[in-house]
Design a protein around this motif. Sequence first.
Motif, PDB file in Angstrom:
ATOM      1  N   THR A   1      56.955  35.659 100.462  1.00 34.22           N
ATOM      2  CA  THR A   1      56.290  34.728  99.568  1.00 34.22           C
ATOM      3  C   THR A   1      54.841  35.169  99.425  1.00 34.22           C
ATOM      4  O   THR A   1      54.301  35.853 100.286  1.00 34.22           O
ATOM      5  CB  THR A   1      56.340  33.286 100.105  1.00 34.22           C
ATOM      6  OG1 THR A   1      55.706  33.248 101.384  1.00 34.22           O
ATOM      7  CG2 THR A   1      57.779  32.800 100.247  1.00 34.22           C
ATOM      8  N   ALA A   2      54.230  34.782  98.312  1.00 33.34           N
ATOM      9  CA  ALA A   2      52.833  35.149  98.076  1.00 33.34           C
ATOM     10  C   ALA A   2      52.151  34.049  97.281  1.00 33.34           C
ATOM     11  O   ALA A   2      52.783  33.357  96.500  1.00 33.34           O
ATOM     12  CB  ALA A   2      52.753  36.468  97.314  1.00 33.34           C
ATOM     13  N   VAL A   3      50.862  33.904  97.491  1.00 34.38           N
ATOM     14  CA  VAL A   3      50.042  32.978  96.720  1.00 34.38           C
ATOM     15  C   VAL A   3      48.909  33.789  96.117  1.00 34.38           C
ATOM     16  O   VAL A   3      48.228  34.530  96.809  1.00 34.38           O
ATOM     17  CB  VAL A   3      49.482  31.845  97.610  1.00 34.38           C
ATOM     18  CG1 VAL A   3      48.575  30.934  96.807  1.00 34.38           C
ATOM     19  CG2 VAL A   3      50.607  31.061  98.263  1.00 34.38           C
ATOM     20  N   ASP A   4      48.732  33.658  94.805  1.00 31.29           N
ATOM     21  CA  ASP A   4      47.703  34.433  94.123  1.00 31.29           C
ATOM     22  C   ASP A   4      47.266  33.671  92.886  1.00 31.29           C
ATOM     23  O   ASP A   4      47.831  32.632  92.568  1.00 31.29           O
ATOM     24  CB  ASP A   4      48.260  35.805  93.735  1.00 31.29           C
ATOM     25  CG  ASP A   4      47.205  36.892  93.752  1.00 31.29           C
ATOM     26  OD1 ASP A   4      46.013  36.563  93.567  1.00 31.29           O
ATOM     27  OD2 ASP A   4      47.567  38.060  93.939  1.00 31.29           O
ATOM     28  N   SER A   5      46.269  34.171  92.200  1.00 36.97           N
ATOM     29  CA  SER A   5      45.825  33.516  90.975  1.00 36.97           C
ATOM     30  C   SER A   5      45.853  34.514  89.829  1.00 36.97           C
ATOM     31  O   SER A   5      45.779  35.717  90.043  1.00 36.97           O
ATOM     32  CB  SER A   5      44.413  32.956  91.149  1.00 36.97           C
ATOM     33  OG  SER A   5      43.506  33.995  91.428  1.00 36.97           O
ATOM     34  N   GLY A   6      45.977  34.005  88.616  1.00 34.92           N
ATOM     35  CA  GLY A   6      46.046  34.841  87.436  1.00 34.92           C
ATOM     36  C   GLY A   6      47.169  34.381  86.544  1.00 34.92           C
ATOM     37  O   GLY A   6      47.730  33.303  86.724  1.00 34.92           O
TER      38      GLY A   6
ATOM     39  N   PRO B   1      50.662  33.777  85.556  1.00 33.72           N
ATOM     40  CA  PRO B   1      51.835  33.704  86.436  1.00 33.72           C
ATOM     41  C   PRO B   1      52.871  34.799  86.183  1.00 33.72           C
ATOM     42  O   PRO B   1      53.370  35.414  87.133  1.00 33.72           O
ATOM     43  CB  PRO B   1      52.419  32.319  86.142  1.00 33.72           C
ATOM     44  CG  PRO B   1      51.287  31.527  85.615  1.00 33.72           C
ATOM     45  CD  PRO B   1      50.418  32.505  84.875  1.00 33.72           C
ATOM     46  N   ALA B   2      53.194  35.050  84.928  1.00 33.58           N
ATOM     47  CA  ALA B   2      54.206  36.068  84.630  1.00 33.58           C
ATOM     48  C   ALA B   2      53.736  37.449  85.080  1.00 33.58           C
ATOM     49  O   ALA B   2      54.490  38.194  85.720  1.00 33.58           O
ATOM     50  CB  ALA B   2      54.526  36.066  83.135  1.00 33.58           C
ATOM     51  N   GLU B   3      52.497  37.781  84.755  1.00 31.04           N
ATOM     52  CA  GLU B   3      51.950  39.086  85.149  1.00 31.04           C
ATOM     53  C   GLU B   3      51.917  39.238  86.671  1.00 31.04           C
ATOM     54  O   GLU B   3      52.230  40.301  87.202  1.00 31.04           O
ATOM     55  CB  GLU B   3      50.538  39.259  84.589  1.00 31.04           C
ATOM     56  CG  GLU B   3      50.450  39.126  83.095  1.00 31.04           C
ATOM     57  CD  GLU B   3      50.453  40.458  82.386  1.00 31.04           C
ATOM     58  OE1 GLU B   3      50.140  41.463  83.033  1.00 31.04           O
ATOM     59  OE2 GLU B   3      50.782  40.458  81.193  1.00 31.04           O
ATOM     60  N   MET B   4      51.520  38.176  87.357  1.00 32.90           N
ATOM     61  CA  MET B   4      51.436  38.233  88.821  1.00 32.90           C
ATOM     62  C   MET B   4      52.815  38.431  89.439  1.00 32.90           C
ATOM     63  O   MET B   4      52.979  39.214  90.382  1.00 32.90           O
ATOM     64  CB  MET B   4      50.778  36.971  89.379  1.00 32.90           C
ATOM     65  CG  MET B   4      49.344  36.765  88.917  1.00 32.90           C
ATOM     66  SD  MET B   4      48.244  38.168  89.223  1.00 32.90           S
ATOM     67  CE  MET B   4      48.294  38.270  90.978  1.00 32.90           C
ATOM     68  N   LEU B   5      53.819  37.721  88.936  1.00 29.57           N
ATOM     69  CA  LEU B   5      55.182  37.873  89.461  1.00 29.57           C
ATOM     70  C   LEU B   5      55.701  39.288  89.231  1.00 29.57           C
ATOM     71  O   LEU B   5      56.280  39.907  90.143  1.00 29.57           O
ATOM     72  CB  LEU B   5      56.121  36.851  88.814  1.00 29.57           C
ATOM     73  CG  LEU B   5      55.920  35.410  89.242  1.00 29.57           C
ATOM     74  CD1 LEU B   5      56.658  34.468  88.302  1.00 29.57           C
ATOM     75  CD2 LEU B   5      56.378  35.207  90.675  1.00 29.57           C
TER      76      LEU B   5
END
Length: 75
Positions: free
Chosen positions: A15-20, A22-26
């Motif tokens: 699992t990961a938590v990030d910002s930006g 959402p589609a690009e991050m996934l």
Amino acid sequence: MKLYLDTAVYEEIKTAVDSGDPAEMLIDTAENSGGDLIVVGSKGMTSAKRFILGNVPNKVSHHAPCDVVIVHTAS
């Protein structure tokens, strides 16, 4: 899904938590980590926001380097 996870054989779930975006991050996370599967919810934005930003599950399913499961989420 819970039943599947309880009976499935799997090596590792990350699992990961990030910002930006959402589609690009996934997509980027799956590419960089060598992920096998992305699970994404079907809802989360209002119609206006979805029109402007695009549909996250749609973007992910068309551009992901791996399989994508879109699960129905309660509104």
